[in-house]
Design a protein around this motif. Structure first.
Motif, mmCIF file in Angstrom:
data_model
loop_
_atom_site.group_PDB
_atom_site.id
_atom_site.type_symbol
_atom_site.label_atom_id
_atom_site.label_comp_id
_atom_site.label_asym_id
_atom_site.label_seq_id
_atom_site.Cartn_x
_atom_site.Cartn_y
_atom_site.Cartn_z
ATOM 1 N N LEU A 98 -6.828 -6.990 5.343
ATOM 2 C CA LEU A 98 -7.842 -6.410 4.345
ATOM 3 C C LEU A 98 -7.342 -5.130 3.983
ATOM 4 O O LEU A 98 -7.697 -4.623 2.719
ATOM 5 C CB LEU A 98 -9.090 -6.468 5.369
ATOM 6 N N VAL A 99 -6.965 -4.004 5.185
ATOM 7 C CA VAL A 99 -6.807 -2.708 4.662
ATOM 8 C C VAL A 99 -5.539 -2.629 3.767
ATOM 9 O O VAL A 99 -5.562 -1.935 2.702
ATOM 10 C CB VAL A 99 -6.420 -2.095 6.022
ATOM 11 N N VAL A 104 -8.281 -9.139 -1.356
ATOM 12 C CA VAL A 104 -9.452 -8.457 -0.586
ATOM 13 C C VAL A 104 -10.667 -9.361 -0.180
ATOM 14 O O VAL A 104 -10.905 -9.315 0.891
ATOM 15 C CB VAL A 104 -10.038 -7.104 -1.604
ATOM 16 N N THR A 120 -4.791 -3.104 -4.018
ATOM 17 C CA THR A 120 -5.736 -3.184 -5.250
ATOM 18 C C THR A 120 -5.836 -1.721 -5.674
ATOM 19 O O THR A 120 -5.868 -1.735 -6.842
ATOM 20 C CB THR A 120 -7.005 -3.554 -4.455
ATOM 21 N N HIS A 121 -6.032 -0.433 -4.818
ATOM 22 C CA HIS A 121 -6.212 0.699 -5.200
ATOM 23 C C HIS A 121 -4.737 1.018 -5.937
ATOM 24 O O HIS A 121 -4.997 1.559 -7.072
ATOM 25 C CB HIS A 121 -6.152 1.656 -4.147
ATOM 26 N N PHE A 173 -7.579 -8.134 -5.799
ATOM 27 C CA PHE A 173 -9.176 -8.482 -5.537
ATOM 28 C C PHE A 173 -9.111 -9.857 -4.885
ATOM 29 O O PHE A 173 -10.043 -10.188 -3.728
ATOM 30 C CB PHE A 173 -10.031 -8.440 -6.668
ATOM 31 N N ASN A 181 1.778 3.852 -1.708
ATOM 32 C CA ASN A 181 0.808 2.718 -1.669
ATOM 33 C C ASN A 181 1.707 1.596 -1.146
ATOM 34 O O ASN A 181 1.148 0.821 -0.223
ATOM 35 C CB ASN A 181 0.101 2.609 -2.629
ATOM 36 N N SER A 210 -4.805 -5.262 1.669
ATOM 37 C CA SER A 210 -5.016 -5.551 0.614
ATOM 38 C C SER A 210 -5.936 -4.461 -0.396
ATOM 39 O O SER A 210 -5.866 -4.273 -1.789
ATOM 40 C CB SER A 210 -6.048 -6.791 0.544
ATOM 41 N N CYS A 211 -6.793 -3.744 0.532
ATOM 42 C CA CYS A 211 -7.528 -2.660 -0.322
ATOM 43 C C CYS A 211 -6.493 -1.488 -0.969
ATOM 44 O O CYS A 211 -6.713 -1.022 -1.939
ATOM 45 C CB CYS A 211 -8.336 -2.062 0.788
#
Length: 181
Positions: free
Chosen positions: A121-122, A76, A128-129, A73, A138, A124-125
């Motif tokens: 950003l992508v 992100v 985080t997922h 997070f 992932n 990091s998402c």
């Protein structure tokens, strides 16, 4: 697994040190990057600290279930701030947005930090997922976006004086002379 944890720990501390150094440099600069940019870098530093704590905890068989999610997070939010702070040059008139020259500029160096931040950003998402729904895919996809982002950051940070390989103009000149001989 022990070797990979040790290597991971070394890299965590390299990143923590590098981002702490960036923050130190920003504190000494007379003309600093924007607040959004510096805050994004600070959130990356905090994220790397969370990942380092997680790695150390894993080495010592301590369970810290939220460090991966917290680090994700932080990345992100840090990446979102960096995306916002690195938007490249925009046209003065709205009608110029659809021009070929502007569309071509989106692929130019002036936008490279934006694209690097967007790739982070992508990634990091995805990480985080992954902290909630772990899958080897992932990690592969997330790291791929991080590599793309790092390449964009390198390109955006290069200048006439220092190229992508961190070679000075003089060193490139000497290298070309030795190849020609």
């Amino acid at each position: 697994p022990r070797l990979s944890l040790t290597v991971n720990c070394v890299f965590d501390f390299v990143y923590v040190s590098a981002y702490a150094f960036f923050m130190f440099v920003y504190s000494k600069m007379t003309t600093r990057p924007s607040i959004a940019y510096m805050t994004g870098v600070l959130l990356y530093l905090a994220g790397y600290i969370a990942f380092a704590v997680l790695t150390l905890a894993t080495i010592f068989d301590i369970t810290l279930p939220n460090c991966y999610s917290v680090g994700g997070f932080l990345f992100v939010f840090g990446s979102a701030l960096l995306v916002w702070a690195t938007v490249g040059p925009l046209p003065k008139k709205l009608s110029d947005v659809a021009t070929v020259s502007f569309l071509r500029s989106l692929l130019g160096k002036g936008w490279s930090l934006f694209w690097g931040s967007s790739a982070f950003l992508v990634g990091s998402c995805i990480f985080t997922h992954d902290s909630f729904n772990s899958s080897p895919n992932n990690a592969i996809v997330g790291y791929s976006f991080f590599v793309i982002g790092r390449l964009y950051f390198l390109w955006g940070s290069s200048t006439e004086e220092v190229d992508l390989l961190l070679r000075t103009k003089e060193r490139r000149r000497l290298r070309s002379l030795s190849i020609d001989d």
